[in-house]
Write a protein that holds these residues in place. Structure first.
Motif, PDB file in Angstrom:
ATOM      1  N   HIS A 273     -20.515 -10.959  23.420  1.00 36.36           N
ATOM      2  CA  HIS A 273     -21.140 -11.145  24.391  1.00 36.36           C
ATOM      3  C   HIS A 273     -21.517  -9.824  25.158  1.00 36.36           C
ATOM      4  CE1 HIS A 273     -21.598 -15.559  24.121  1.00 36.36           C
ATOM      5  NE2 HIS A 273     -20.379 -15.319  23.115  1.00 36.36           N
TER       6      HIS A 273
ATOM      7  N   ALA B 208      -8.658 -12.000  26.741  1.00 39.21           N
ATOM      8  CA  ALA B 208     -10.020 -12.637  26.673  1.00 39.21           C
ATOM      9  C   ALA B 208     -10.420 -13.688  27.620  1.00 39.21           C
ATOM     10  CB  ALA B 208     -10.021 -13.069  25.061  1.00 39.21           C
TER      11      ALA B 208
ATOM     12  N   SER C 235     -11.591 -17.135  29.168  1.00 36.48           N
ATOM     13  CA  SER C 235     -11.862 -18.487  28.944  1.00 36.48           C
ATOM     14  C   SER C 235     -12.538 -18.913  30.178  1.00 36.48           C
ATOM     15  CB  SER C 235     -10.625 -19.351  28.827  1.00 36.48           C
ATOM     16  OG  SER C 235      -9.553 -19.081  29.582  1.00 36.48           O
TER      17      SER C 235
ATOM     18  N   GLN D 275     -15.570 -10.705  24.923  1.00 36.30           N
ATOM     19  CA  GLN D 275     -15.102 -11.091  23.699  1.00 36.30           C
ATOM     20  C   GLN D 275     -15.079 -12.602  23.722  1.00 36.30           C
ATOM     21  OE1 GLN D 275     -12.922  -8.693  20.970  1.00 36.30           O
ATOM     22  NE2 GLN D 275     -11.930  -7.998  23.088  1.00 36.30           N
ATOM     23  N   GLN D 276     -15.593 -13.376  22.755  1.00 42.61           N
ATOM     24  CA  GLN D 276     -15.310 -14.632  22.465  1.00 42.61           C
ATOM     25  C   GLN D 276     -14.861 -14.866  20.980  1.00 42.61           C
ATOM     26  OE1 GLN D 276     -18.089 -17.320  24.543  1.00 42.61           O
ATOM     27  NE2 GLN D 276     -17.705 -16.487  26.261  1.00 42.61           N
TER      28      GLN D 276
END
Length: 184
Positions: free
Chosen positions: A71, A152, A154, A65-66
């Motif tokens: 994705h 999430a 990074s 998840q972004q």
């Protein structure tokens, strides 16, 4: 939404849930190689891109998840990223508000991307792909909990040549050009 669509969605959820209960998977030396019976099996290994990995037939699917996007990476049995050549698919998003939407996945570099509709929080994602002549699916649950706890991804590493799809949360090699990833 038509009754037939609702029944189709319900059948897909039930089928995916029943397959998850039959998970058989092992990478331990001396054990049987993948007993890939379970679509969407919870995967105990670290993921190559920092997301969540599930078994999908003889392959694996990784969901990352972004901001505003989901994705999806197609991985082989050894969890190496495979190019999404001639791969098509959708992701059904189940929200924390109980709403459902289906979004097309679009190939971007070495993975597929779906745009998450604005203003929703995804609780569950069901990925359905047609890849390498096979239908693959996997269910990713409790995604809203991961977002709240800050799990999430990074990306802290990237290719020095800025190759698309090279971002990663750990050191390694660029999937496009093979150069060592460098810390951002």
């Amino acid at each position: 939404m038509k009754v037939s669509q609702i029944l189709l969605i319900a059948a897909a959820i039930v089928a995916t849930a029943s397959c998850s209960a039959q998970a058989q998977h092992s990478h331990k030396p001396g054990t049987a190689a993948h007993g890939h019976k379970a679509a969407g099996e919870t995967h105990a290994h670290q993921s190559p891109h920092g997301g969540v990995v599930r078994t999908a037939g003889a392959y694996h699917l990784e969901l990352v998840q972004q901001a505003g996007e989901v994705h999806v990476y197609l991985l082989d049995a050894n969890e190496a990223t495979m190019a999404p050549t001639a791969t098509t698919g959708t992701v059904m998003l189940l929200t924390t508000a109980g709403k459902t939407s289906t979004v097309a996945l679009t190939p971007v570099g070495d993975h597929l991307v779906a745009q998450v509709p604005a203003g929703i929080t995804v609780r569950t994602a069901i990925v359905s792909l047609k890849a390498k002549g096979k239908s693959l699916s996997a269910r990713f649950e409790k995604l809203d909990a991961a977002a709240k706890t800050g799990k999430a991804v990074s990306a802290a590493y990237q290719c020095p040549m800025q190759c698309e799809g090279s971002a990663s949360d750990k050191p390694g090699a660029c999937p496009k050009c093979g150069m060592a990833l460098v810390k951002k």
